[in-house]
Structures are given as structure tokens and as C-alpha cells.
Design an enzyme around this catalytic site. Structure first.
Site, PDB file in Angstrom:
ATOM      1  N   LYS A 116     -19.395  41.632 -14.957  1.00 25.23           N
ATOM      2  CA  LYS A 116     -20.565  42.070 -14.199  1.00 25.23           C
ATOM      3  C   LYS A 116     -20.573  43.594 -14.221  1.00 25.23           C
ATOM      4  O   LYS A 116     -19.524  44.219 -14.113  1.00 25.23           O
ATOM      5  CB  LYS A 116     -20.377  41.553 -12.770  1.00 25.23           C
ATOM      6  CG  LYS A 116     -21.542  41.711 -11.841  1.00 25.23           C
ATOM      7  CD  LYS A 116     -21.328  40.782 -10.633  1.00 25.23           C
ATOM      8  CE  LYS A 116     -22.343  41.064  -9.549  1.00 25.23           C
ATOM      9  NZ  LYS A 116     -21.894  42.094  -8.606  1.00 25.23           N
ATOM     10  N   HIS A 118     -22.981  45.625 -12.359  1.00 22.07           N
ATOM     11  CA  HIS A 118     -23.677  46.250 -11.233  1.00 22.07           C
ATOM     12  C   HIS A 118     -23.006  45.753  -9.956  1.00 22.07           C
ATOM     13  O   HIS A 118     -22.236  44.793 -10.006  1.00 22.07           O
ATOM     14  CB  HIS A 118     -25.167  45.880 -11.243  1.00 22.07           C
ATOM     15  CG  HIS A 118     -25.393  44.402 -11.216  1.00 22.07           C
ATOM     16  ND1 HIS A 118     -25.520  43.692 -10.050  1.00 22.07           N
ATOM     17  CD2 HIS A 118     -25.459  43.500 -12.224  1.00 22.07           C
ATOM     18  CE1 HIS A 118     -25.675  42.416 -10.336  1.00 22.07           C
ATOM     19  NE2 HIS A 118     -25.634  42.265 -11.650  1.00 22.07           N
TER      20      HIS A 118
END
Ligand code: OMP
Length: 232
Positions: A116, A118
Site C-alpha cells: 500500500k 498511501h
């Protein structure tokens, strides 16, 4: 006298049969092998079933640490995505219920399959692994591919793998030409101690005890065991 089977193990084996966690047919495994049985940990999806499997892992882990007193108390229970996620979280709760003093500071961690980029970033959810003692739990071991990936992932994150515990050890040779088992390979190649809730002998035992039309399935499992049985 016959050795007594602990209650948690009997409860686990009964749950495997009654909830169709253990199924019969012709399955192509990750390793390409054709198996007459399949253990699907994803089928433990109700509270009583989750309780049966997590309690069985917890008792197995407590016995494993008692038998190996030099293994440090784990800081983290790591369960690889996806099936390891509920297993690690519920096993940690079960450990804490059985022995709160020993398990109140332990964390769980699992990996994301996709990193991931963000919000909170990275490929792990739960405790960081760096410089921690990690107990890895996984659902099933066959040829050891999944296990190798998990151990490498934990090491890459800086964790020390102090033990590897599976629900089902299929007891198979790592490949056609080799006699050692995948669990044996973890012990020898990685120097990591291992434990299991049950092995193929236990599964065949519960299928045999069930009688009632499962004799053919038990025989097919026994033939498969002869075909793939590892030396250790
Ligand atoms: P290996 O990587 O060959 O050790 O296979 C283990 C993985 O196969 C497990 O983590 C499961 O994803 C899957 N598997 C089962 O879930 N149940 C089985 O009975 C057999 C397998 C398998 O494909 O070997």
C-alpha cells in the site's frame, strides 16, 4: 494402554469432519500433486469453528514452548495472508485466554498481498517485525513453498523466526526425488523448530473412526500416504 488424545485435538478433528473443512475428491494441489483429500482452513468461518481451531493452535503452541524451553517467548504471532489472518488473530486471543500473564504483550502481524502506498504504507499490518521473535502459524504444509515464502518475508522485515506451527502437516516429501518432508526441511535448512496440531495419520484416524461410508476415502488417503510419505 493407548496414548490419550488431548481434548482440543479431538475437538479440532471433529470440527474438520463436521464442517467439511476436510473434503474428499480429486484435487490438484499447489505443488501440482493430485490429492484425494483437501483441508480448507477457510471453512472455519463460524464462531464455534474459529474457537475450535484457535484453541487447538493455542494448546499446541503452549506445549511446543514448554517442550523447547530455550525458544524465547514470541513477541509476534505472524499469519500469512489470506488464510493466516483470522488464524493469527484468533490464536493470539486464545493464547491470552489460556495464559493471560504470558501473552498480554504479544502482537499479531500479517502481510498484505499488495503493498500500500498511501495512508500507513508498507506491506505489513500489525506489529513491525524488526528485532522481534516471531512465531509463524500457517494452515497446511505440503511441499513447503508457502512456508519458504513466509520465512523469507519475516527475515526480510528483520524478524527472527523462533518457531513454525501448522494446523495440518500433510507429511509429504518435498519433491518426487527427495525423501525429506517440508517440516524436516524447515528444521534443517532454516534451523527453525516446528509443531503441528495434526498430521495425515490423525486425519486418516478420524475418517476411519467415522465409518459410515467413508471407508473408500480412508483407503484412498492411505494409498496417497504411501505414495508421498516422507522419511521424517
Ligand atoms: P505448499 O506450499 O506446497 O506447502 O502447500 C501449502 C499450501 O497449499 C497451503 O498454504 C494452502 O494454501 C494449500 N493447500 C491447502 O489449503 N490444503 C491442502 O490440503 C493442500 C494444499 C496444497 O495445495 O498443497
Amino acid at each position: 494402554t493407548a496414548p490419550t488424545i488431548p481434548a482440543y485435538k479431538t475437538a479440532f478433528l471433529q470440527a474438520c469432519l463436521s464442517a467439511n473443512v476436510l473434503t474428499f475428491g480429486t484435487y490438484t494441489l499447489k505443488s501440482g500433486r493430485q490429492s484425494p483429500y483437501f483441508f480448507n482452513a477457510g471453512a472455519f468461518h463460524t464462531a464455534p469453528l474459529l474457537s475450535a481451531i484457535s484453541t487447538a493452535y493455542a494448546h499446541t503452541i503452549i506445549a511446543f514452548l514448554a517442550e523447547n524451553p530455550d525458544i524465547p517467548q514470541p513477541d509476534v504471532i505472524f499469519g500469512p495472508a489470506y488464510k493466516g489472518i483470522p488464524l493469527a488473530t484468533t490464536t493470539l486471543l486464545a493464547l491470552h485466554t489460556l495464559a493471560p500473564d504470558s501473552w498480554s504483550r504479544t502482537s499479531y502481524t500479517f502481510n498484505r498481498k499488495e503493498a500500500k502506498n498511501h495512508g500507513e504504507t508498507g506491506s505489513l499490518v500489525g506489529s513491525p517485525l524488526a528485532n522481534k521473535n516471531i512465531l509463524v502459524i500457517d494452515d497446511v504444509i505440503t511441499a513447503g513453498t508457502a512456508m519458504r515464502e513466509t520465512i523469507e518475508l519475516v527475515k526480510k522485515e528483520g524478524g527472527r523466526v523462533v518457531g513454525f506451527v501448522v494446523a495440518v502437516d500433510r507429511g509429504e516429501r518435498i519433491s518426487e526425488g527427495e525423501s525429506q518432508s517440508a517440516m524436516g526441511l524447515i528444521r534443517r535448512e532454516f534451523g527453525v523448530r516446528t509443531a503441528r496440531i495434526v498430521g495425515l495419520d490423525d486425519l486418516i484416524g478420524v475418517v476411519r473412526a467415522e465409518g459410515g461410508g467413508l471407508e473408500g476415502e480412508a483407503e484412498r488417503m492411505e494409498r496417497y500416504r504411501e505414495r508421498w510419505r516422507a522419511s521424517d
